[in-house]
Motif scaffolding. Sequence first.
Motif, PDB file in Angstrom:
ATOM      1  N   GLY A 194       8.918  43.493  60.063  1.00 23.10           N
ATOM      2  CA  GLY A 194      10.265  44.054  60.217  1.00 23.10           C
ATOM      3  C   GLY A 194      11.348  43.149  59.684  1.00 23.10           C
ATOM      4  N   MET A 195      10.840  41.998  58.522  1.00 26.84           N
ATOM      5  CA  MET A 195      11.913  41.438  58.117  1.00 26.84           C
ATOM      6  C   MET A 195      12.768  41.975  56.877  1.00 26.84           C
ATOM      7  SD  MET A 195      11.052  37.572  56.448  1.00 26.84           S
ATOM      8  CE  MET A 195      10.849  36.495  57.545  1.00 26.84           C
ATOM      9  N   PRO A 196      14.081  41.960  56.755  1.00 29.27           N
ATOM     10  CA  PRO A 196      14.728  42.610  55.724  1.00 29.27           C
ATOM     11  C   PRO A 196      14.225  42.245  54.321  1.00 29.27           C
ATOM     12  CG  PRO A 196      16.168  41.448  57.418  1.00 29.27           C
ATOM     13  CD  PRO A 196      14.828  41.269  57.693  1.00 29.27           C
ATOM     14  N   HIS A 197      14.232  43.201  53.477  1.00 35.26           N
ATOM     15  CA  HIS A 197      13.543  43.070  52.169  1.00 35.26           C
ATOM     16  C   HIS A 197      14.012  41.791  51.456  1.00 35.26           C
ATOM     17  CE1 HIS A 197      11.309  45.006  48.821  1.00 35.26           C
ATOM     18  NE2 HIS A 197      12.130  43.898  48.154  1.00 35.26           N
ATOM     19  N   ALA A 198      15.144  41.548  51.454  1.00 36.96           N
ATOM     20  CA  ALA A 198      15.700  40.572  50.659  1.00 36.96           C
ATOM     21  C   ALA A 198      15.100  38.970  51.395  1.00 36.96           C
ATOM     22  CB  ALA A 198      17.425  40.265  50.729  1.00 36.96           C
ATOM     23  N   ASP A 199      15.210  38.956  52.706  1.00 32.76           N
ATOM     24  CA  ASP A 199      14.660  37.906  53.319  1.00 32.76           C
ATOM     25  C   ASP A 199      13.084  37.682  52.868  1.00 32.76           C
ATOM     26  OD1 ASP A 199      17.014  37.103  54.262  1.00 32.76           O
ATOM     27  OD2 ASP A 199      16.524  37.661  56.303  1.00 32.76           O
ATOM     28  N   ALA A 200      12.327  38.656  53.033  1.00 40.72           N
ATOM     29  CA  ALA A 200      10.890  38.710  52.902  1.00 40.72           C
ATOM     30  C   ALA A 200      10.691  38.131  51.561  1.00 40.72           C
ATOM     31  CB  ALA A 200      10.288  40.225  53.008  1.00 40.72           C
ATOM     32  N   ALA A 201      11.511  38.511  50.308  1.00 37.36           N
ATOM     33  CA  ALA A 201      11.102  38.144  49.030  1.00 37.36           C
ATOM     34  C   ALA A 201      11.514  36.543  49.054  1.00 37.36           C
ATOM     35  CB  ALA A 201      12.223  38.860  48.301  1.00 37.36           C
ATOM     36  N   ARG A 202      12.426  36.375  49.909  1.00 37.36           N
ATOM     37  CA  ARG A 202      12.782  34.705  49.698  1.00 37.36           C
ATOM     38  C   ARG A 202      11.656  33.805  50.581  1.00 37.36           C
ATOM     39  NH1 ARG A 202      19.257  34.444  50.616  1.00 37.36           N
ATOM     40  NH2 ARG A 202      18.892  35.717  52.382  1.00 37.36           N
ATOM     41  N   ALA A 203      11.118  34.428  51.575  1.00 33.67           N
ATOM     42  CA  ALA A 203      10.419  33.934  52.384  1.00 33.67           C
ATOM     43  C   ALA A 203       8.862  33.828  51.625  1.00 33.67           C
ATOM     44  CB  ALA A 203       9.965  34.765  53.673  1.00 33.67           C
ATOM     45  N   ALA A 204       8.613  34.669  50.988  1.00 32.79           N
ATOM     46  CA  ALA A 204       7.376  34.786  50.204  1.00 32.79           C
ATOM     47  C   ALA A 204       7.456  33.620  49.105  1.00 32.79           C
ATOM     48  CB  ALA A 204       7.261  36.085  49.570  1.00 32.79           C
ATOM     49  N   HIS A 205       8.633  33.278  48.379  1.00 31.34           N
ATOM     50  CA  HIS A 205       9.044  32.652  47.474  1.00 31.34           C
ATOM     51  C   HIS A 205       8.736  31.154  48.269  1.00 31.34           C
ATOM     52  CE1 HIS A 205      11.500  29.948  44.930  1.00 31.34           C
ATOM     53  NE2 HIS A 205      11.193  30.579  44.145  1.00 31.34           N
ATOM     54  N   ALA A 206       9.429  31.009  49.326  1.00 32.20           N
ATOM     55  CA  ALA A 206       9.237  29.607  50.065  1.00 32.20           C
ATOM     56  C   ALA A 206       7.851  29.268  50.351  1.00 32.20           C
ATOM     57  CB  ALA A 206       9.995  29.664  51.298  1.00 32.20           C
ATOM     58  N   VAL A 207       7.026  30.159  50.757  1.00 30.77           N
ATOM     59  CA  VAL A 207       5.636  29.893  50.976  1.00 30.77           C
ATOM     60  C   VAL A 207       4.791  29.566  49.777  1.00 30.77           C
ATOM     61  CG1 VAL A 207       3.214  30.989  51.670  1.00 30.77           C
ATOM     62  CG2 VAL A 207       5.450  31.382  52.977  1.00 30.77           C
ATOM     63  N   ARG A 208       5.168  30.230  48.618  1.00 32.26           N
ATOM     64  CA  ARG A 208       4.451  30.098  47.351  1.00 32.26           C
ATOM     65  C   ARG A 208       4.711  28.681  46.973  1.00 32.26           C
ATOM     66  NH1 ARG A 208       5.364  33.731  42.929  1.00 32.26           N
ATOM     67  NH2 ARG A 208       7.346  34.032  43.439  1.00 32.26           N
ATOM     68  N   ALA A 209       6.064  28.206  47.064  1.00 34.57           N
ATOM     69  CA  ALA A 209       6.430  26.986  46.553  1.00 34.57           C
ATOM     70  C   ALA A 209       5.903  25.796  47.567  1.00 34.57           C
ATOM     71  CB  ALA A 209       8.139  27.027  46.864  1.00 34.57           C
ATOM     72  N   TYR A 210       5.907  26.026  48.803  1.00 35.72           N
ATOM     73  CA  TYR A 210       5.104  25.098  49.763  1.00 35.72           C
ATOM     74  C   TYR A 210       3.676  24.599  49.237  1.00 35.72           C
ATOM     75  CZ  TYR A 210       3.090  22.716  53.634  1.00 35.72           C
ATOM     76  OH  TYR A 210       2.461  21.702  54.112  1.00 35.72           O
ATOM     77  N   VAL A 211       3.076  25.761  48.787  1.00 33.51           N
ATOM     78  CA  VAL A 211       1.556  25.845  48.475  1.00 33.51           C
ATOM     79  C   VAL A 211       1.400  25.318  47.252  1.00 33.51           C
ATOM     80  CG1 VAL A 211      -0.570  27.203  48.289  1.00 33.51           C
ATOM     81  CG2 VAL A 211       0.898  27.825  50.104  1.00 33.51           C
ATOM     82  N   LEU A 212       2.266  25.320  45.985  1.00 29.71           N
ATOM     83  CA  LEU A 212       1.970  25.030  44.959  1.00 29.71           C
ATOM     84  C   LEU A 212       2.488  23.588  45.085  1.00 29.71           C
ATOM     85  CD1 LEU A 212       1.515  27.292  43.028  1.00 29.71           C
ATOM     86  CD2 LEU A 212       3.633  26.595  41.787  1.00 29.71           C
ATOM     87  N   GLY A 213       3.423  23.140  45.591  1.00 30.00           N
ATOM     88  CA  GLY A 213       3.976  21.696  45.678  1.00 30.00           C
ATOM     89  C   GLY A 213       2.919  21.036  46.283  1.00 30.00           C
ATOM     90  N   ALA A 214       2.373  21.572  47.541  1.00 26.08           N
ATOM     91  CA  ALA A 214       1.333  20.675  48.182  1.00 26.08           C
ATOM     92  C   ALA A 214       0.227  20.475  47.492  1.00 26.08           C
ATOM     93  CB  ALA A 214       0.834  21.170  49.511  1.00 26.08           C
ATOM     94  N   ALA A 215      -0.290  21.437  46.612  1.00 25.80           N
ATOM     95  CA  ALA A 215      -1.365  21.274  45.675  1.00 25.80           C
ATOM     96  C   ALA A 215      -1.072  20.097  44.574  1.00 25.80           C
ATOM     97  CB  ALA A 215      -1.785  22.686  45.007  1.00 25.80           C
TER      98      ALA A 215
END
Lengths: 215, 215
Positions: free
Chosen positions: B134-155
């Motif tokens: 139920g997240m708004p589309h723009a927020d969902a895209a930014r949320a996905a970006h944040a998750v990818r950034a966190y995982v990549l950075g942790a690696a």
Amino acid sequence: MKPGPRRSLSQADIVDAAFEILEQKGFAAVSVRGVAASLGLTPTALYTYFPSKNALLRAMVEQLLSTVGSAAASDTEVTADEPWRDRVYAHAAALRARLADHSGAIVLVTSGPLDGRHALGLNESLVAGFVADGMPHADAARAAHAVRAYVLGAAALDAARRAGDDEESAASPDENTLWSDAAAFPLTEAAAGVAGDGFAWGLDRLLDGLERHAA
Amino acid sequence: MKPGPRRSLSQADIVDAAFEILEQKGFAAVSVRGVAASLGLTPTALYTYFPSKNALLRAMVEQLLSTVGSAAASDTEVTADEPWRDRVYAHAAALRARLADHSGAIVLVTSGPLDGRHALGLNESLVAGFVADGMPHADAARAAHAVRAYVLGAAALDAARRAGDDEESAASPDENTLWSDAAAFPLTEAAAGVAGDGFAWGLDRLLDGLERHAA
DNA sequence: ACCTGAACACCGTTCAAGT
DNA sequence: ACCTGAACACCGTTCAAGT
């Protein structure tokens, strides 16, 4: 040209020259031979200052990180008793800005360990910020780790996006089969131009989560 | 040896051989000449399959990411109507595991754009997870970006830590002046062995923040 | 200490040629 | 289409030698 002591070069001079090449020609062009040539030196002369190319790369990382702490401090020095969140935010933003300055910076940071003085100092500042807010020590260390991971990863995604844009403009329209079936990813496609700068938004969510856990 | 068609090699065979070298000798050893030699080929023969070394590197990234989606799905397929959080968590964990498998994987991912089919598909899955909640589309895209950034950075931080450990054990105790003044960073020092695996903890904080914002 | 010049063992990539 | 062999313009690094 005659050998022998000609001028007094410092490690900092060489690091500066290396950054100049990094900015203008990219990471691949940062070679011992290239840096030496830009200083009017023979490649072997560089080994008087650095034992290896890797040592030069590490020195570049340290120079990159050395400005982060001071930049963050100057951003918030007017209000020294700012809440923890603003201090952490300033550090993260400064680190991100520094990584965005040079296009090859993330490859640089990723290419070796982060155990230099300034790298450790940056982490120390971050942990101290969380501890000052009353966070248990173990949590503060993990919170600092999470923030560093997010900032580093966001910079990596930035660089990847820039690399993709460069390539897209370089390829001729005919050969560009990559985006012809872009409709297969409608959500990603629709979000392409909308997101704006997601860095601050994502960092806010992460800090929200950290704050909530502390309370 | 005579030229001409000898055996039928596929792009996948070459990518596999490249991963073998990456695992055993590190990223720097992944060379056109080295990969070709490990297959009993001349370097120039590789250019029949890939137009450049960069194209080979990208194919490696795609192969790496291709297993993430399926791995995440198999982790949660028993409970298909799991909450969004678990699905996102499964994706992030699978991506992280894949990056941790090969020591040079982050350099690989960082070295070029992430616009391949599997890279886009992974992002699509992530965005879809947030939208389904139920997240708004723009927020969902930014949320996905944040998750990818966190995982990549942790690696990336993982890899940096491993690189630091390797070097520490390689250096003789006398020359190792780096940690002699480690007391200058007491918080970082004290947290060295305590943190455990901070990946899940940090991801939980980020997802907390995202969940809170959605509510 | 700082520098040169020659050398070693590598790179990615191109090109003409063979089957 | 798939492959070889020679070649070009590069790498990082070492070593003996000069001042």
